[in-house]
Every structure is written in C-alpha cells, then in structure tokens.
Write an enzyme that holds these catalytic residues in place. Structure first.
Site, PDB file in Angstrom:
ATOM      1  N   LYS A  52       0.846  -1.195   0.000  1.00 15.05           N
ATOM      2  CA  LYS A  52       0.000   0.000   0.000  1.00 15.05           C
ATOM      3  C   LYS A  52       0.880   1.244   0.000  1.00 15.05           C
ATOM      4  O   LYS A  52       0.632   2.203  -0.733  1.00 15.05           O
ATOM      5  CB  LYS A  52      -0.947  -0.018   1.206  1.00 15.05           C
ATOM      6  CG  LYS A  52      -2.065  -1.027   1.024  1.00 15.05           C
ATOM      7  CD  LYS A  52      -2.811  -1.389   2.293  1.00 15.05           C
ATOM      8  CE  LYS A  52      -3.755  -2.557   1.987  1.00 15.05           C
ATOM      9  NZ  LYS A  52      -4.401  -3.137   3.150  1.00 15.05           N
ATOM     10  N   GLN A  80      -5.589  -2.191   9.222  1.00 14.81           N
ATOM     11  CA  GLN A  80      -5.288  -3.473   8.583  1.00 14.81           C
ATOM     12  C   GLN A  80      -5.931  -4.626   9.365  1.00 14.81           C
ATOM     13  O   GLN A  80      -5.731  -4.760  10.566  1.00 14.81           O
ATOM     14  CB  GLN A  80      -3.760  -3.649   8.499  1.00 14.81           C
ATOM     15  CG  GLN A  80      -3.308  -4.888   7.768  1.00 14.81           C
ATOM     16  CD  GLN A  80      -3.690  -4.899   6.277  1.00 14.81           C
ATOM     17  OE1 GLN A  80      -3.598  -3.886   5.599  1.00 14.81           O
ATOM     18  NE2 GLN A  80      -4.142  -6.041   5.791  1.00 14.81           N
ATOM     19  N   ASP A 122     -11.522   2.031   3.033  1.00 15.69           N
ATOM     20  CA  ASP A 122     -11.771   0.600   2.840  1.00 15.69           C
ATOM     21  C   ASP A 122     -13.259   0.343   2.581  1.00 15.69           C
ATOM     22  O   ASP A 122     -13.635  -0.725   2.126  1.00 15.69           O
ATOM     23  CB  ASP A 122     -11.354  -0.173   4.111  1.00 15.69           C
ATOM     24  CG  ASP A 122     -10.177  -1.098   3.844  1.00 15.69           C
ATOM     25  OD1 ASP A 122      -9.864  -1.332   2.664  1.00 15.69           O
ATOM     26  OD2 ASP A 122      -9.574  -1.571   4.826  1.00 15.69           O
TER      27      ASP A 122
END
Ligand code: NAD
Length: 285
Positions: free
Chosen positions: A53, A97, A120
């Site tokens: 990322k 995460q 997300d």
C-alpha cells in the site's frame, strides 16, 4: 479454446497512471492526498500488504503514513490513534489493517473512522450506502473485481452471477455490486446445499472462499467469467480459490492469482483515497 486473462497488473498500471494525474492536479491546488494505515502486531502477510500500500502511494505521488502499534495495544489506544487521524488534515484516508489481534473489537474500531475517511468502505455508513446504491465509499476488493468484470465488455443485464462467500468485506458487497448491475445474484456459503448446481448456472462466478483450488472445472459453465478473489499459500506459493489450469480451458475470461484481483484491490484503495481528497477539497470551497 482457453479463456482470456483479466490481467490485474496491466489494468492497475493504466488506472494508477490516471490516479497519478489526479494526484498531480490536487497538488497544484495545494493538497497532497494522504493515506494512513494502522497495523497492530506483526502478522507477516499483513506487513506485506501494508508495504504494498505504501509503495502504491509512492508510485502515484501520494503521502503515506504507517502507524505500527504493538500486539498488546488496547482498544482505547487504538481508537485514540484513529481519532488523531480523523482530526489530521494531511490524512484523507484511514485504513485499519485486518485481521487484528483477537482481543481487539474490529467493528468498534472501524466505527470510529470518519465515514468520509473510511477508504476501505467498511464503516456501517458506507456499507449502508452500498446497500441502497447511494453515494459512498465502495469496498476496494469488490470494486476492483467489478471493474475487471466490466472490462470484458459483457452486458451484465439479467446475467446469472454466483458469489461463493458471504463475508462483509468481499462476498456480501460483491453480491450487492452485481445486483446494482442488474445481475440475478446468488450468494453461496459454507451451508449451501448442492453448491455445484448453483455454480454451473453462473455466467459470472466469483470465488471468495479462502481454499486453494476449491473451484474445479466441473463447477463452471462453459464460457463463464471467473473471478478468483482467494489468496492462499500452498508450499510457500500464492494461489487462488480456482483451479486455474483446468478452469481456464472452460471459462471465457479468468483472473489469475497472483496478478489478478489482489493488485486491483490496492489500486482501488489509492483511487478511494484520491476521491476522498477531491471531495474534501470541494467541500472546503
Ligand atoms: P472469510 O473466511 O471471511 O469468508 C469465506 C467465505 O467462504 C465464508 O462466507 C464461507 O461461508 C465461505 N465458504 C467456506 N467454505 C465453503 C464451502 N465449502 N462452500 C461454500 N462456501 C464456503 O474470507 P474473506 O475475508 O471473504 O476472504 C476470502 C478469500 O479472499 C481469502 O482467501 C482472502 O485471503 C481473500 N481476499 C483477497 C483479497 C484480495 O485483495 N484479492 C481481499 C480480501 C480477501
């Protein structure tokens, strides 16, 4: 005749070039899109994802920050980090995460992220937007998978779509996006009876199970579009949920693993972050 390959690397490279241009345009207006990733503990797979990322941000000219928190971080400490990022104007996207260590409440942590910074797309507000088809952040993996399906140019209206897997991060949002494209959608899961009866009807088959080689050629309708979301490790090698070598002889289009949906997921994350920065700038004016 073998299936055509939906190449996530090629598609990502094209999309990232466009994203880099939008980043450059934002920078001219004094804004550098910023993505913050919170990583709790040191799960090796998560560390790789987080590094990728960061690389994606670098490649497109975005600012990235990784916050490494120790395994024993408390819920309160985690939520306080999220709140700092919510208030930080340099950060347009926040990602926690997953999976997190067992003692932490993932849903409670995700709920702390400002919906407009939830790149997300896992916040309940964004899940609700997905459900109702209103404007919100769309979860990266299903968004990337849908992009790949659409790139085939096939008319999705009325097509039979079967999604194997019903997780909140892949299966359910994937099904919802296909429904929005007017597919007739079936969601299969671990309790589904006669799975093969369903999968053999599928014009579009999405596998998000987490079991290597789970989808075999006999489960696939000739000419189907097969999207493999799975990421599994067998003898140190990454592979998907689909028996690629045999299924590619039957499908019309197929995604490889690696080099398929996974690559697109990070690209969609970058896109969601730039979009968040653009929306923020327009709100400020
Ligand atoms: P999950 O474990 O939350 O969900 C798996 C789903 O598979 C469940 O809904 C379960 O009901 C279903 N399932 C299990 N056994 C089954 C069976 N025998 N028949 C039918 N359905 C069955 O996993 P997830 O988070 O949705 O991820 C799925 C896979 O996708 C994993 O391999 C994960 O690593 C991968 N993944 C990839 C990306 C990417 O960027 N490519 C992103 C997220 C997840």
């Amino acid at each position: 005749m073998g299936a055509q390959i939906l190449d996530g690397k090629v598609m990502s490279a094209e999309l990232r070039a466009e994203i880099a241009q939008r980043v450059a345009a934002l920078k001219e207006r004094g804004v550098t899109p910023g993505l913050a990733v919170i990583l709790v503990g040191n799960d090796p797979a998560s560390e790789i994802y987080v590094r990728n990322k960061g690389k994606g941000c670098e490649e497109t000219g975005m600012y990235s920050r990784t916050i490494n928190l120790p395994e024993q971080t408390s819920q309160a400490e985690l939520e306080s980090e999220i709140e700092k990022l919510n208030a930080d104007p340099a950060i347009h996207g926040i990602l926690v995460q997953l999976p997190m260590p067992k003692h932490l409440d993932e849903q409670a942590a995700l709920a702390k992220i400002l919906p407009e910074k939830d790149v997300d797309g896992f916040h309940l507000i964004n899940a609700g937007h997905m459900m109702t088809g209103t404007e919100g952040v769309i979860a990266c993996t299903p968004r990337g998978a849908l992009y790949m399906i659409k790139s085939t140019g096939i008319d999705l209206n009325g097509k039979e779509a079967v999604v194997i897997g019903r997780s909140n991060i892949v299966g359910k949002p994937m099904a919802m996006l296909l429904l929005r494209e007017n597919c007739t959608v079936t969601i299969c899961h671990s309790r589904t009876k006669d799975l093969v009866e369903h999968t053999r009807r599928a014009d579009i088959l999405v596998a998000a199970v987490g079991k290597a080689g789970f989808v075999t050629a006999d489960m696939v309708k000739p000419g189907a579009v097969v999207i493999d979301v799975g990421i599994n490790r067998v003898d140190g090698k990454v592979c998907g949920d689909v028996d690629f070598e045999h299924v590619k002889e039957k499908a019309s289009w197929i995604t490889p693993v690696p080099g398929g949906v996974g690559k697109m997921t990070i690209t969609m994350l970058l896109d969601n972050t730039v979009e968040a920065a653009e929306r923020n700038l327009n709100r400020d004016r």
